[in-house]
Structure formats: structure tokens, C-alpha cells
Design a protein around this motif. Sequence first.
Motif, PDB file in Angstrom:
ATOM      1  N   ALA A 119     -73.702 -73.211  54.470  1.00  0.00           N
ATOM      2  CA  ALA A 119     -73.064 -73.394  53.162  1.00  0.00           C
ATOM      3  C   ALA A 119     -73.553 -72.349  52.162  1.00  0.00           C
ATOM      4  O   ALA A 119     -72.760 -71.782  51.404  1.00  0.00           O
ATOM      5  N   HIS A 120     -74.856 -72.088  52.176  1.00  0.00           N
ATOM      6  CA  HIS A 120     -75.416 -71.108  51.246  1.00  0.00           C
ATOM      7  C   HIS A 120     -74.839 -69.717  51.497  1.00  0.00           C
ATOM      8  O   HIS A 120     -74.445 -69.016  50.557  1.00  0.00           O
ATOM      9  N   GLU A 121     -74.778 -69.317  52.766  1.00  0.00           N
ATOM     10  CA  GLU A 121     -74.302 -67.975  53.103  1.00  0.00           C
ATOM     11  C   GLU A 121     -72.811 -67.802  52.820  1.00  0.00           C
ATOM     12  O   GLU A 121     -72.353 -66.713  52.486  1.00  0.00           O
ATOM     13  N   LEU A 122     -72.027 -68.894  52.948  1.00  0.00           N
ATOM     14  CA  LEU A 122     -70.584 -68.795  52.734  1.00  0.00           C
ATOM     15  C   LEU A 122     -70.197 -68.925  51.269  1.00  0.00           C
ATOM     16  O   LEU A 122     -69.173 -68.379  50.842  1.00  0.00           O
ATOM     17  N   ASN A 123     -70.994 -69.650  50.505  1.00  0.00           N
ATOM     18  CA  ASN A 123     -70.631 -69.898  49.107  1.00  0.00           C
ATOM     19  C   ASN A 123     -70.512 -68.617  48.290  1.00  0.00           C
ATOM     20  O   ASN A 123     -69.583 -68.468  47.494  1.00  0.00           O
ATOM     21  N   GLN A 124     -71.451 -67.687  48.504  1.00  0.00           N
ATOM     22  CA  GLN A 124     -71.456 -66.462  47.698  1.00  0.00           C
ATOM     23  C   GLN A 124     -70.192 -65.621  47.905  1.00  0.00           C
ATOM     24  O   GLN A 124     -69.506 -65.298  46.936  1.00  0.00           O
ATOM     25  N   PRO A 125     -69.856 -65.254  49.161  1.00  0.00           N
ATOM     26  CA  PRO A 125     -68.646 -64.436  49.332  1.00  0.00           C
ATOM     27  C   PRO A 125     -67.367 -65.175  48.943  1.00  0.00           C
ATOM     28  O   PRO A 125     -66.433 -64.563  48.419  1.00  0.00           O
ATOM     29  N   LEU A 126     -67.311 -66.486  49.172  1.00  0.00           N
ATOM     30  CA  LEU A 126     -66.109 -67.239  48.798  1.00  0.00           C
ATOM     31  C   LEU A 126     -65.931 -67.289  47.288  1.00  0.00           C
ATOM     32  O   LEU A 126     -64.814 -67.204  46.777  1.00  0.00           O
ATOM     33  N   VAL A 171     -64.475 -63.993  46.383  1.00  0.00           N
ATOM     34  CA  VAL A 171     -63.061 -63.901  46.767  1.00  0.00           C
ATOM     35  C   VAL A 171     -62.180 -64.677  45.790  1.00  0.00           C
ATOM     36  O   VAL A 171     -61.132 -64.186  45.352  1.00  0.00           O
ATOM     37  N   LEU A 172     -62.592 -65.902  45.441  1.00  0.00           N
ATOM     38  CA  LEU A 172     -61.816 -66.696  44.486  1.00  0.00           C
ATOM     39  C   LEU A 172     -61.737 -66.001  43.125  1.00  0.00           C
ATOM     40  O   LEU A 172     -60.684 -66.023  42.465  1.00  0.00           O
ATOM     41  N   GLY A 173     -62.835 -65.381  42.718  1.00  0.00           N
ATOM     42  CA  GLY A 173     -62.830 -64.652  41.454  1.00  0.00           C
ATOM     43  C   GLY A 173     -61.871 -63.471  41.479  1.00  0.00           C
ATOM     44  O   GLY A 173     -61.105 -63.257  40.531  1.00  0.00           O
ATOM     45  N   LEU A 174     -61.881 -62.731  42.577  1.00  0.00           N
ATOM     46  CA  LEU A 174     -60.978 -61.583  42.702  1.00  0.00           C
ATOM     47  C   LEU A 174     -59.514 -62.025  42.715  1.00  0.00           C
ATOM     48  O   LEU A 174     -58.652 -61.377  42.107  1.00  0.00           O
ATOM     49  N   ILE A 175     -59.233 -63.110  43.404  1.00  0.00           N
ATOM     50  CA  ILE A 175     -57.857 -63.626  43.442  1.00  0.00           C
ATOM     51  C   ILE A 175     -57.395 -64.009  42.031  1.00  0.00           C
ATOM     52  O   ILE A 175     -56.259 -63.755  41.634  1.00  0.00           O
ATOM     53  N   HIS A 176     -58.312 -64.632  41.282  1.00  0.00           N
ATOM     54  CA  HIS A 176     -57.979 -65.020  39.910  1.00  0.00           C
ATOM     55  C   HIS A 176     -57.608 -63.791  39.075  1.00  0.00           C
ATOM     56  O   HIS A 176     -56.587 -63.792  38.352  1.00  0.00           O
ATOM     57  N   ASN A 235     -55.143 -71.404  47.581  1.00  0.00           N
ATOM     58  CA  ASN A 235     -55.155 -72.807  48.009  1.00  0.00           C
ATOM     59  C   ASN A 235     -55.889 -72.975  49.333  1.00  0.00           C
ATOM     60  O   ASN A 235     -56.680 -73.917  49.513  1.00  0.00           O
ATOM     61  N   GLN A 236     -55.653 -72.048  50.267  1.00  0.00           N
ATOM     62  CA  GLN A 236     -56.320 -72.132  51.572  1.00  0.00           C
ATOM     63  C   GLN A 236     -57.825 -71.880  51.446  1.00  0.00           C
ATOM     64  O   GLN A 236     -58.630 -72.536  52.118  1.00  0.00           O
ATOM     65  N   ILE A 237     -58.190 -70.951  50.580  1.00  0.00           N
ATOM     66  CA  ILE A 237     -59.613 -70.689  50.367  1.00  0.00           C
ATOM     67  C   ILE A 237     -60.270 -71.897  49.707  1.00  0.00           C
ATOM     68  O   ILE A 237     -61.406 -72.250  50.024  1.00  0.00           O
ATOM     69  N   GLN A 238     -59.539 -72.563  48.810  1.00  0.00           N
ATOM     70  CA  GLN A 238     -60.085 -73.762  48.176  1.00  0.00           C
ATOM     71  C   GLN A 238     -60.342 -74.857  49.209  1.00  0.00           C
ATOM     72  O   GLN A 238     -61.303 -75.625  49.094  1.00  0.00           O
ATOM     73  N   ARG A 239     -59.499 -74.907  50.236  1.00  0.00           N
ATOM     74  CA  ARG A 239     -59.730 -75.861  51.332  1.00  0.00           C
ATOM     75  C   ARG A 239     -61.043 -75.551  52.041  1.00  0.00           C
ATOM     76  O   ARG A 239     -61.798 -76.458  52.432  1.00  0.00           O
ATOM     77  N   ILE A 240     -61.335 -74.254  52.217  1.00  0.00           N
ATOM     78  CA  ILE A 240     -62.601 -73.859  52.833  1.00  0.00           C
ATOM     79  C   ILE A 240     -63.764 -74.259  51.930  1.00  0.00           C
ATOM     80  O   ILE A 240     -64.799 -74.749  52.403  1.00  0.00           O
ATOM     81  N   VAL A 241     -63.592 -74.058  50.619  1.00  0.00           N
ATOM     82  CA  VAL A 241     -64.639 -74.443  49.662  1.00  0.00           C
ATOM     83  C   VAL A 241     -64.918 -75.938  49.758  1.00  0.00           C
ATOM     84  O   VAL A 241     -66.075 -76.380  49.763  1.00  0.00           O
ATOM     85  N   ASP A 297     -69.112 -74.929  40.106  1.00  0.00           N
ATOM     86  CA  ASP A 297     -70.240 -75.539  40.819  1.00  0.00           C
ATOM     87  C   ASP A 297     -70.113 -77.058  40.852  1.00  0.00           C
ATOM     88  O   ASP A 297     -70.631 -77.716  41.752  1.00  0.00           O
ATOM     89  N   PHE A 298     -69.425 -77.616  39.856  1.00  0.00           N
ATOM     90  CA  PHE A 298     -69.218 -79.060  39.810  1.00  0.00           C
ATOM     91  C   PHE A 298     -68.004 -79.475  40.650  1.00  0.00           C
ATOM     92  O   PHE A 298     -67.787 -80.659  40.880  1.00  0.00           O
ATOM     93  N   GLY A 299     -67.213 -78.483  41.081  1.00  0.00           N
ATOM     94  CA  GLY A 299     -66.033 -78.797  41.884  1.00  0.00           C
ATOM     95  C   GLY A 299     -64.724 -78.663  41.147  1.00  0.00           C
ATOM     96  O   GLY A 299     -63.681 -79.085  41.649  1.00  0.00           O
ATOM     97  N   ALA A 300     -64.760 -78.084  39.920  1.00  0.00           N
ATOM     98  CA  ALA A 300     -63.526 -77.883  39.161  1.00  0.00           C
ATOM     99  C   ALA A 300     -62.755 -76.695  39.725  1.00  0.00           C
ATOM    100  O   ALA A 300     -63.342 -75.688  40.102  1.00  0.00           O
ATOM    101  N   ALA A 301     -61.431 -76.824  39.751  1.00  0.00           N
ATOM    102  CA  ALA A 301     -60.596 -75.740  40.271  1.00  0.00           C
ATOM    103  C   ALA A 301     -60.188 -74.776  39.168  1.00  0.00           C
ATOM    104  O   ALA A 301     -59.920 -73.605  39.433  1.00  0.00           O
TER     105      ALA A 301
END
Length: 352
Positions: A144-151, A154-159, A182-188, A319-323
Motif C-alpha cells: 500500500a505504501h509503495e503504490l500510494n505515492q505513484p497513484l 497519477v490522479l493529480g496529473l489526470i486532474h 474512475n478506474q484508478i480510483q477503484r485501485i485507490v 487522505d481521508f478518502g474524499a474524491a
Amino acid sequence: MEILIIDDDELIQLMVGELVNHTGNPYRTACDGIAALKKIEEKKPDIIISDIVMPKMDGFELCRRIKQDHNLKDIYFMVLTAKNSRTDKEKGFNIGADDYLVKPIIPWEFNLRLQAGIRIKKLQHEILELRQNKVITEMAGAVAHELNQPLTAVLGLIHFIKEDLKKYDNEEIYRYFLKLENQIQRIVNLIRKIQQIKRYEVKEYTRNTKIVDFEKASGSLSLEVQTNFISVVDDEQIMGEIFAEVLKEKRFIYKYFPNGKDALVEFRKNPPGLVFLDVNMPGMNGLEVLQQLRSFSPDSRVVIMSGFLEENEEKNLSDFGAADFLKKPFSMMTLERMIEDYNITHNQNNNS
């Protein structure tokens, strides 16, 4: 505890079976080592009580095979035989027997030795479970730690890309990025489940393969999100009326709640697809509501609303889970665009 009794004498099988019955544990029987191996293949026992002198395959050979098999060697093997010499006892223990009882059976002694074997097996199970839990929780935390940073990146860049696309009014490409988000959010959301893993739980994947059951392992089964259910939680009733006006011609079920407590009661029965959640409310603030909602409905999309958050607080909302974040006061155009984005995603998921 599953117990397998192996003896070519049916009377001995019945006698031992009756003693095992007193412990409340189920048992099966076999007449020799070959028949026993077939029974073991069908279902692995926790404890074996076996005679030595039997046709086809004797008890010593059966014990040797079991103790040399990586998947079977943890079976507690009790020898029950009339062979009483020191040589026989040494041979039994040397090939891996865990206990050695001599016929004729003395019921009280047999019962005490069997109870000791059951205690040992229970302790083995507890130790194995502790090891499995430790390994899986450490692995889950690392992954989870290793995946959280790149994800997050990625979400920031998409925004940022989505914001740029609005300038060029390219709806088709914008929809592709919305679907990607949406698919990346599913991974999150999956990573959040991994972070909550508390114990080792598996489920069947293929006939001979099991995989970790994230829902059970994380300690809470998530409910199915009602994607056509949009809700607003805000202590200002006028906000509920504004959203009702915006949504009145759209095909969504809409509900307004003036406080987090009432909202959570409904959400536990019908998890919403999209929630607009105010932060500053009496009793239970929006972040507390969000934390509880995430515990049973990680797939609900939550948009935090507030006019009082600092810039660094806005950045930490994910970090709290808000989209997403909707800063008050907001324009109707911004609100309608946000709902339309969700509507597009909702329709894509229904069609996929």
C-alpha cells in the motif's frame, strides 16, 4: 479436530472411535495404510491414530511417508499397537511418530494422550495464524505504501489534464480521462482495503488455487454502492433545496440529510454512489462522517464542501478518502459540471 483411525481390526476401530466420540471430535476410519492415504487425499486430518501391523502398508511406512510430505508432516501421528519392544518404540519415534501407545487400550490414558495431541494441534494452528497474520499485514502495509505515492501523482496529473481539456471543449477526450480516473480510483479503494487487512483470509480462485480475500481479511465486508443514489449532508437546509433543484430533471434518487448521524443510518442500508458532504456541522463533522462511511462503503464517491479549509487542508482531503472538493460559495455551473461528470461515469460503468 478431524481424526483418522487406522486399524485392520474393526473392533479396535469401534473401540477407539467410541473414545474419540467423548472428545466431541469427528473421525473417519481406514483398514490399512493404502486406504488411509486415499482418505488423507480426500481430506487432511489433524490427528492420526494408527496401528503398526496391517496388510498392504504397515503403520511405520505410513508414518514415514506422511512425515516426509511437506503438506502432511504437521499431522499429529499417534501409534497404537501391541508391539511393545524398545526397538519398535525407537523406530516409531525416529520416523516421526508424535506419540506411542501400547495395546490393550487403557481408556483414561488414551484420553489424556489424545487431549494432549489436540492441545498441541490447537497451539500449532494459533502459531501458524499469528505468523500468517504478521506476514500478510506487513506485506499489505508495504504494498500500500509503495503504490500510494505513484497513484497520488497519477490522479493529480489526470486532474490537471482534465482542467486543461475544459479550455479546448474536447468532450470525447475528457470522457476518456474521466473513465481513466474512475478506474484508478477503484485501485485507490482497493489499496485502502489492503491497508485495513488484519488477518489471513483466503477464498477459492481456481480449483487448486486460493487467493487473499481482501473483504474478509480487512475485517469488514463493504456493501454494494447504489450508483443512482446521490445525497447531500449539510446542516444548512437551503443547500438541500439547491441540490434538489439541480437534480430534479436527472434520473437519480436524491436525499438530503441535515446531519451526519441521520445520513450514516441511511447509508448503512443504502450506500450512496455520490455524496456532497459539508465539513463544518454540529455533532459530527464531515470528516468523521467520511471516515465511518469509508469503513463500510469504500466505493462511494465523496465530494467535501466547505468555505473554511486552508489550502494545505484541501490537499490532505484525499487522505481521508474524499474524491473531490467543492469550495463554498460555488457556481451552479461548477456544481452541474461535477454532477454531469459523475453521470457520465455512472453510465459508462453501467454499460461496461
